[in-house]
Design a protein around this motif. Sequence first.
Motif, PDB file in Angstrom:
ATOM      1  N   THR A 107      19.811 -23.644   8.086  1.00  0.00           N
ATOM      2  CA  THR A 107      20.583 -22.424   7.837  1.00  0.00           C
ATOM      3  C   THR A 107      21.873 -22.489   8.650  1.00  0.00           C
ATOM      4  OG1 THR A 107      18.538 -21.185   7.551  1.00  0.00           O
ATOM      5  CG2 THR A 107      20.528 -19.909   7.970  1.00  0.00           C
ATOM      6  N   PRO A 108      23.003 -22.250   8.019  1.00  0.00           N
ATOM      7  CA  PRO A 108      24.261 -22.261   8.785  1.00  0.00           C
ATOM      8  C   PRO A 108      24.314 -21.071   9.728  1.00  0.00           C
ATOM      9  CG  PRO A 108      24.665 -21.507   6.546  1.00  0.00           C
ATOM     10  CD  PRO A 108      23.230 -21.941   6.608  1.00  0.00           C
ATOM     11  N   PRO A 109      25.120 -21.164  10.784  1.00  0.00           N
ATOM     12  CA  PRO A 109      25.269 -20.001  11.669  1.00  0.00           C
ATOM     13  C   PRO A 109      25.799 -18.806  10.877  1.00  0.00           C
ATOM     14  CG  PRO A 109      26.281 -21.963  12.628  1.00  0.00           C
ATOM     15  CD  PRO A 109      25.893 -22.314  11.227  1.00  0.00           C
ATOM     16  N   ALA A 110      25.342 -17.629  11.252  1.00  0.00           N
ATOM     17  CA  ALA A 110      25.738 -16.419  10.531  1.00  0.00           C
ATOM     18  C   ALA A 110      27.253 -16.245  10.504  1.00  0.00           C
ATOM     19  CB  ALA A 110      25.076 -15.194  11.160  1.00  0.00           C
ATOM     20  N   ALA A 111      27.908 -16.505  11.617  1.00  0.00           N
ATOM     21  CA  ALA A 111      29.365 -16.341  11.675  1.00  0.00           C
ATOM     22  C   ALA A 111      30.059 -17.297  10.704  1.00  0.00           C
ATOM     23  CB  ALA A 111      29.871 -16.570  13.095  1.00  0.00           C
ATOM     24  N   ALA A 112      29.562 -18.523  10.613  1.00  0.00           N
ATOM     25  CA  ALA A 112      30.161 -19.500   9.697  1.00  0.00           C
ATOM     26  C   ALA A 112      29.945 -19.075   8.246  1.00  0.00           C
ATOM     27  CB  ALA A 112      29.571 -20.883   9.938  1.00  0.00           C
ATOM     28  N   PHE A 113      28.728 -18.654   7.920  1.00  0.00           N
ATOM     29  CA  PHE A 113      28.437 -18.239   6.556  1.00  0.00           C
ATOM     30  C   PHE A 113      29.305 -17.064   6.147  1.00  0.00           C
ATOM     31  CE2 PHE A 113      26.321 -15.155   3.805  1.00  0.00           C
ATOM     32  CZ  PHE A 113      26.181 -15.907   2.652  1.00  0.00           C
ATOM     33  N   TRP A 114      29.315 -16.009   6.962  1.00  0.00           N
ATOM     34  CA  TRP A 114      30.034 -14.797   6.578  1.00  0.00           C
ATOM     35  C   TRP A 114      31.546 -15.004   6.569  1.00  0.00           C
ATOM     36  CZ3 TRP A 114      27.877 -11.392   3.769  1.00  0.00           C
ATOM     37  CH2 TRP A 114      26.499 -11.180   3.856  1.00  0.00           C
ATOM     38  N   THR A 115      32.051 -15.862   7.444  1.00  0.00           N
ATOM     39  CA  THR A 115      33.486 -16.162   7.425  1.00  0.00           C
ATOM     40  C   THR A 115      33.859 -16.878   6.139  1.00  0.00           C
ATOM     41  OG1 THR A 115      33.542 -16.312   9.838  1.00  0.00           O
ATOM     42  CG2 THR A 115      35.357 -17.337   8.630  1.00  0.00           C
ATOM     43  N   GLN A 116      33.090 -17.917   5.794  1.00  0.00           N
ATOM     44  CA  GLN A 116      33.384 -18.651   4.563  1.00  0.00           C
ATOM     45  C   GLN A 116      33.194 -17.753   3.342  1.00  0.00           C
ATOM     46  OE1 GLN A 116      30.541 -21.486   3.234  1.00  0.00           O
ATOM     47  NE2 GLN A 116      31.736 -21.974   1.416  1.00  0.00           N
ATOM     48  N   PHE A 117      32.075 -17.069   3.272  1.00  0.00           N
ATOM     49  CA  PHE A 117      31.768 -16.243   2.105  1.00  0.00           C
ATOM     50  C   PHE A 117      32.833 -15.169   1.899  1.00  0.00           C
ATOM     51  CE2 PHE A 117      29.714 -12.745  -0.130  1.00  0.00           C
ATOM     52  CZ  PHE A 117      29.140 -13.413  -1.205  1.00  0.00           C
ATOM     53  N   THR A 118      33.208 -14.481   2.958  1.00  0.00           N
ATOM     54  CA  THR A 118      34.200 -13.405   2.849  1.00  0.00           C
ATOM     55  C   THR A 118      35.572 -13.956   2.496  1.00  0.00           C
ATOM     56  OG1 THR A 118      32.941 -12.127   4.476  1.00  0.00           O
ATOM     57  CG2 THR A 118      35.209 -11.432   4.059  1.00  0.00           C
ATOM     58  N   ALA A 119      35.977 -15.053   3.120  1.00  0.00           N
ATOM     59  CA  ALA A 119      37.291 -15.641   2.822  1.00  0.00           C
ATOM     60  C   ALA A 119      37.373 -16.089   1.368  1.00  0.00           C
ATOM     61  CB  ALA A 119      37.562 -16.817   3.758  1.00  0.00           C
ATOM     62  N   VAL A 120      36.341 -16.769   0.893  1.00  0.00           N
ATOM     63  CA  VAL A 120      36.343 -17.228  -0.499  1.00  0.00           C
ATOM     64  C   VAL A 120      36.328 -16.029  -1.438  1.00  0.00           C
ATOM     65  CG1 VAL A 120      34.943 -18.395  -2.261  1.00  0.00           C
ATOM     66  CG2 VAL A 120      35.341 -19.491  -0.051  1.00  0.00           C
ATOM     67  N   TRP A 121      35.501 -15.044  -1.150  1.00  0.00           N
ATOM     68  CA  TRP A 121      35.380 -13.886  -2.030  1.00  0.00           C
ATOM     69  C   TRP A 121      36.706 -13.142  -2.149  1.00  0.00           C
ATOM     70  CZ3 TRP A 121      31.114 -12.736  -4.846  1.00  0.00           C
ATOM     71  CH2 TRP A 121      31.170 -11.551  -5.582  1.00  0.00           C
ATOM     72  N   ILE A 122      37.351 -12.879  -1.014  1.00  0.00           N
ATOM     73  CA  ILE A 122      38.613 -12.136  -1.032  1.00  0.00           C
ATOM     74  C   ILE A 122      39.702 -12.932  -1.736  1.00  0.00           C
ATOM     75  CG2 ILE A 122      40.469 -11.263   0.461  1.00  0.00           C
ATOM     76  CD1 ILE A 122      38.231 -10.284   2.358  1.00  0.00           C
ATOM     77  N   CYS A 123      39.776 -14.230  -1.478  1.00  0.00           N
ATOM     78  CA  CYS A 123      40.797 -15.052  -2.142  1.00  0.00           C
ATOM     79  C   CYS A 123      40.579 -15.106  -3.653  1.00  0.00           C
ATOM     80  CB  CYS A 123      40.817 -16.463  -1.549  1.00  0.00           C
ATOM     81  SG  CYS A 123      41.478 -16.497   0.125  1.00  0.00           S
ATOM     82  N   VAL A 124      39.342 -15.273  -4.085  1.00  0.00           N
ATOM     83  CA  VAL A 124      39.045 -15.303  -5.521  1.00  0.00           C
ATOM     84  C   VAL A 124      39.373 -13.950  -6.146  1.00  0.00           C
ATOM     85  CG1 VAL A 124      37.146 -15.380  -7.194  1.00  0.00           C
ATOM     86  CG2 VAL A 124      37.381 -17.186  -5.477  1.00  0.00           C
ATOM     87  N   TRP A 125      39.017 -12.866  -5.473  1.00  0.00           N
ATOM     88  CA  TRP A 125      39.304 -11.530  -6.000  1.00  0.00           C
ATOM     89  C   TRP A 125      40.805 -11.294  -6.100  1.00  0.00           C
ATOM     90  CZ3 TRP A 125      41.558  -7.058  -3.908  1.00  0.00           C
ATOM     91  CH2 TRP A 125      41.343  -5.881  -4.645  1.00  0.00           C
ATOM     92  N   LEU A 126      41.550 -11.702  -5.075  1.00  0.00           N
ATOM     93  CA  LEU A 126      43.001 -11.535  -5.097  1.00  0.00           C
ATOM     94  C   LEU A 126      43.645 -12.342  -6.224  1.00  0.00           C
ATOM     95  CD1 LEU A 126      43.846 -11.528  -1.285  1.00  0.00           C
ATOM     96  CD2 LEU A 126      44.087  -9.614  -2.885  1.00  0.00           C
ATOM     97  N   VAL A 127      43.213 -13.580  -6.411  1.00  0.00           N
ATOM     98  CA  VAL A 127      43.780 -14.409  -7.475  1.00  0.00           C
ATOM     99  C   VAL A 127      43.425 -13.834  -8.840  1.00  0.00           C
ATOM    100  CG1 VAL A 127      43.673 -16.688  -8.572  1.00  0.00           C
ATOM    101  CG2 VAL A 127      43.927 -16.511  -6.098  1.00  0.00           C
ATOM    102  N   ALA A 128      42.204 -13.360  -9.007  1.00  0.00           N
ATOM    103  CA  ALA A 128      41.789 -12.786 -10.298  1.00  0.00           C
ATOM    104  C   ALA A 128      42.560 -11.522 -10.633  1.00  0.00           C
ATOM    105  CB  ALA A 128      40.296 -12.485 -10.278  1.00  0.00           C
ATOM    106  N   ASN A 129      42.948 -10.774  -9.622  1.00  0.00           N
ATOM    107  CA  ASN A 129      43.647  -9.520  -9.857  1.00  0.00           C
ATOM    108  C   ASN A 129      45.157  -9.620  -9.712  1.00  0.00           C
ATOM    109  OD1 ASN A 129      41.590  -7.318 -10.308  1.00  0.00           O
ATOM    110  ND2 ASN A 129      40.737  -8.429  -8.569  1.00  0.00           N
ATOM    111  N   GLY A 130      45.659 -10.819  -9.546  1.00  0.00           N
ATOM    112  CA  GLY A 130      47.104 -10.962  -9.383  1.00  0.00           C
ATOM    113  C   GLY A 130      47.643 -12.219 -10.020  1.00  0.00           C
ATOM    114  N   PRO A 131      47.805 -13.282  -9.244  1.00  0.00           N
ATOM    115  CA  PRO A 131      48.490 -14.480  -9.724  1.00  0.00           C
ATOM    116  C   PRO A 131      47.868 -15.125 -10.967  1.00  0.00           C
ATOM    117  CG  PRO A 131      48.128 -14.609  -7.361  1.00  0.00           C
ATOM    118  CD  PRO A 131      47.425 -13.384  -7.849  1.00  0.00           C
ATOM    119  N   MET A 132      46.582 -14.968 -11.172  1.00  0.00           N
ATOM    120  CA  MET A 132      45.958 -15.596 -12.342  1.00  0.00           C
ATOM    121  C   MET A 132      46.516 -15.052 -13.651  1.00  0.00           C
ATOM    122  SD  MET A 132      42.005 -15.844 -13.368  1.00  0.00           S
ATOM    123  CE  MET A 132      41.965 -14.724 -14.726  1.00  0.00           C
TER     124      MET A 132
END
Length: 147
Positions: A107-132
């Motif tokens: 299991t990855p460290p909680a901080a690593a998981f949540w940092t990656q998950f949140t960063a990817v989620w926000i970036c994907v959401w921003l691209v889907a609602n804007g530049p895409m």
Amino acid sequence: MVPTLFGRIQTRVVLLATVGAVITALIVPVLPGAGGTALAGRYQTAFVVLAAVAILGVGWELIYHFLMQFRWEKDWPSLFGLVTLVPEGLLLWGLLTADVMPGTARTPPAAAFWTQFTAVWICVWLVANGPMRVPFIRWRFRGGRLA
């Protein structure tokens, strides 16, 4: 036009495979709490998590589609798309801590998981609602399908 179920699934998978992969590749070396884990192992775990987000996301889209049928517009407000990171992240974290995710040595460290998950989620959401919407001008009129 409201994105169709297939359009939402297709958009989710494509954005995770492109934007999500780039963000994951960039963020893994600086993830917190990685400690003594080799960089190759961190990349493997991070990309397994990314693939799990895509695979589980298809199931989530089916659930969201069912729930949207009770709404007048048959669609979510855009903010709901951002907030859904909470239940999806909690489910994935639960699966990781229960050791039922194939491809992860531990299991990855909680901080690593949540940092990656949140960063990817926000970036994907921003691209889907804007530049895409710039290169895919007709995306909205095709029910969210890219092809």
